[in-house]
Design a protein around this motif. Structure first.
Motif, PDB file in Angstrom:
ATOM      1  N   LEU A  36       0.835  -1.204   0.000  1.00  0.00           N
ATOM      2  CA  LEU A  36       0.000   0.000   0.000  1.00  0.00           C
ATOM      3  C   LEU A  36       0.871   1.255   0.000  1.00  0.00           C
ATOM      4  O   LEU A  36       0.595   2.214  -0.740  1.00  0.00           O
ATOM      5  CB  LEU A  36      -0.912  -0.005   1.220  1.00  0.00           C
ATOM      6  N   ASP A  39       2.516   1.539  -3.375  1.00  0.00           N
ATOM      7  CA  ASP A  39       1.527   2.002  -4.344  1.00  0.00           C
ATOM      8  C   ASP A  39       1.332   3.516  -4.224  1.00  0.00           C
ATOM      9  O   ASP A  39       1.250   4.232  -5.227  1.00  0.00           O
ATOM     10  CB  ASP A  39       0.211   1.277  -4.111  1.00  0.00           C
ATOM     11  N   PHE A  40       1.258   4.019  -2.980  1.00  0.00           N
ATOM     12  CA  PHE A  40       1.124   5.464  -2.760  1.00  0.00           C
ATOM     13  C   PHE A  40       2.340   6.205  -3.311  1.00  0.00           C
ATOM     14  O   PHE A  40       2.205   7.294  -3.902  1.00  0.00           O
ATOM     15  CB  PHE A  40       0.965   5.767  -1.271  1.00  0.00           C
ATOM     16  N   GLU A  49      -1.932  10.734  -6.568  1.00  0.00           N
ATOM     17  CA  GLU A  49      -2.165  10.254  -5.214  1.00  0.00           C
ATOM     18  C   GLU A  49      -3.454  10.764  -4.576  1.00  0.00           C
ATOM     19  O   GLU A  49      -4.011  10.119  -3.678  1.00  0.00           O
ATOM     20  CB  GLU A  49      -0.971  10.595  -4.305  1.00  0.00           C
ATOM     21  N   GLY A  54      -6.587   7.219  -7.988  1.00  0.00           N
ATOM     22  CA  GLY A  54      -5.604   6.838  -6.977  1.00  0.00           C
ATOM     23  C   GLY A  54      -6.267   6.210  -5.768  1.00  0.00           C
ATOM     24  O   GLY A  54      -5.797   5.203  -5.239  1.00  0.00           O
ATOM     25  N   VAL A  55      -7.375   6.789  -5.323  1.00  0.00           N
ATOM     26  CA  VAL A  55      -8.111   6.250  -4.172  1.00  0.00           C
ATOM     27  C   VAL A  55      -8.611   4.839  -4.469  1.00  0.00           C
ATOM     28  O   VAL A  55      -8.507   3.934  -3.635  1.00  0.00           O
ATOM     29  CB  VAL A  55      -9.289   7.176  -3.801  1.00  0.00           C
ATOM     30  N   THR A  57      -7.291   2.805  -6.493  1.00  0.00           N
ATOM     31  CA  THR A  57      -6.101   1.957  -6.522  1.00  0.00           C
ATOM     32  C   THR A  57      -5.692   1.535  -5.115  1.00  0.00           C
ATOM     33  O   THR A  57      -5.363   0.367  -4.882  1.00  0.00           O
ATOM     34  CB  THR A  57      -4.940   2.703  -7.211  1.00  0.00           C
ATOM     35  N   TYR A  58      -5.710   2.461  -4.154  1.00  0.00           N
ATOM     36  CA  TYR A  58      -5.397   2.105  -2.762  1.00  0.00           C
ATOM     37  C   TYR A  58      -6.374   1.048  -2.236  1.00  0.00           C
ATOM     38  O   TYR A  58      -5.974   0.064  -1.615  1.00  0.00           O
ATOM     39  CB  TYR A  58      -5.465   3.331  -1.847  1.00  0.00           C
ATOM     40  N   VAL A  61      -5.634  -2.406  -3.618  1.00  0.00           N
ATOM     41  CA  VAL A  61      -4.522  -3.087  -2.960  1.00  0.00           C
ATOM     42  C   VAL A  61      -4.992  -3.718  -1.650  1.00  0.00           C
ATOM     43  O   VAL A  61      -4.650  -4.866  -1.338  1.00  0.00           O
ATOM     44  CB  VAL A  61      -3.356  -2.102  -2.684  1.00  0.00           C
ATOM     45  N   CYS A 106      -2.262   3.562 -13.094  1.00  0.00           N
ATOM     46  CA  CYS A 106      -2.857   2.968 -11.884  1.00  0.00           C
ATOM     47  C   CYS A 106      -2.864   1.441 -11.951  1.00  0.00           C
ATOM     48  O   CYS A 106      -2.556   0.761 -10.967  1.00  0.00           O
ATOM     49  CB  CYS A 106      -4.280   3.487 -11.681  1.00  0.00           C
TER      50      CYS A 106
END
Length: 268
Positions: A36, A39-40, A49, A54-55, A57-58, A61, A106
């Motif tokens: 995580l 990834d960030f 980010e 991006g959110v 994507t987090y 993960v 992403c």
């Protein structure tokens, strides 16, 4: 700087020893957190980010590692399909604020920092995984240490413009040194009936192949930094940089070790 790097490196190794020894659920939690953060770091480099892609994507993960914890790996393909479609939905809704390149970046981030790194967990969960997972360390950090020492001593021929300090001599020394580590290590491991070929043959071969792969893992991370004109991915590990700076070779090595071990176990 050297002392800071040494101390943080020792703490990192002690932490790895602990999670490798105790295994799950600690291993999955720790590497889920590392993925995580990595990834960030990638999202920040790409300037995504704080964006919706991006959110998502987090969250992907996190879901991915929850699936690993629940032993739902058979659903990985639908997971990636769902993740890609989610990115495309956001792309359409937020067009033209979001470009198609963001979707690609992403998806790459999850595959690179999430899926590839998760193979450390897969390797640890193999039969005798508490012993086998160390082959990843030998093939990445062990090879890197040997390459550094040999390069400092006799390195003369430049290897790649992506890494000015890498030499051909150092790379060869890293591969051979890592193989020797694995060979010596094989004398201290228990009998493993899963292998029809002696670990004294399997371990050095797996690690030497992985050591070659680790060179490209390091260079791939350097190439990304060159593309985005940055020095380090972060500073979360004092003296080392970000998670991606320290685990760049592990990301490449872990899948190779895992699948080579599976292949070795399958040979009868």
């Amino acid at each position: 700087m050297f002392v800071t790097r040494l101390i943080s490196g020792i703490i990192l190794v002690i932490g790895l020893i602990a999670v490798f020894v105790f295994g799950d659920p600690y291993l999955t939690i720790v590497f889920g957190a590392l993925s995580l953060i990595a990834d960030f770091e990638l999202m920040r480099v790409m300037g995504l980010e704080k964006k919706a892609v991006g959110v998502v994507t987090y969250l992907s993960v996190i879901v991915f590692y929850i699936m690993i914890a629940m032993d739902s790996t058979s659903y990985f393909f639908p997971f990636f399909v769902g993740y890609l479609l989610s990115l495309l939905f956001i792309y359409v809704i937020q067009y033209p604020k979001v470009r198609i390149e963001a979707v690609s970046e992403c998806f790459f981030a999850v595959a690179y920092a999430g899926f590839l790194l998760s193979h450390v967990v897969f390797a640890r969960n193999l039969p005798y995984g508490q012993w086998l997972v160390w082959l990843i360390v030998f093939g990445s950090w062990g090879a890197d240490t040997c390459a550094y020492c040999v390069g400092k001593l006799i390195g003369k021929h430049h290897f790649s413009e992506l890494s000015p300090k890498k030499t051909i001599e150092g790379c060869v020394g890293g591969v051979i040194g890592a193989g020797l580590m694995a060979f010596i290590y094989s004398f201290f491991t228990p009998e493993m009936p899963w292998f029809t070929i002696s670990p004294r043959i399997v371990f050095p071969i797996v690690v030497m192949v992985s050591a070659v792969v680790s060179i490209f893992g390091d260079l791939a991370a350097s190439a990304i930094k060159r593309n985005y004109v940055i020095k380090d991915y972060g500073n979360i590990i004092p003296g080392h940089g970000g998670i991606l700076d320290r685990f760049d070779s592990v990301i490449f090595v872990a899948p190779f070790v895992y699948y080579l071990l599976l292949l070795s176990m399958a040979i009868n």
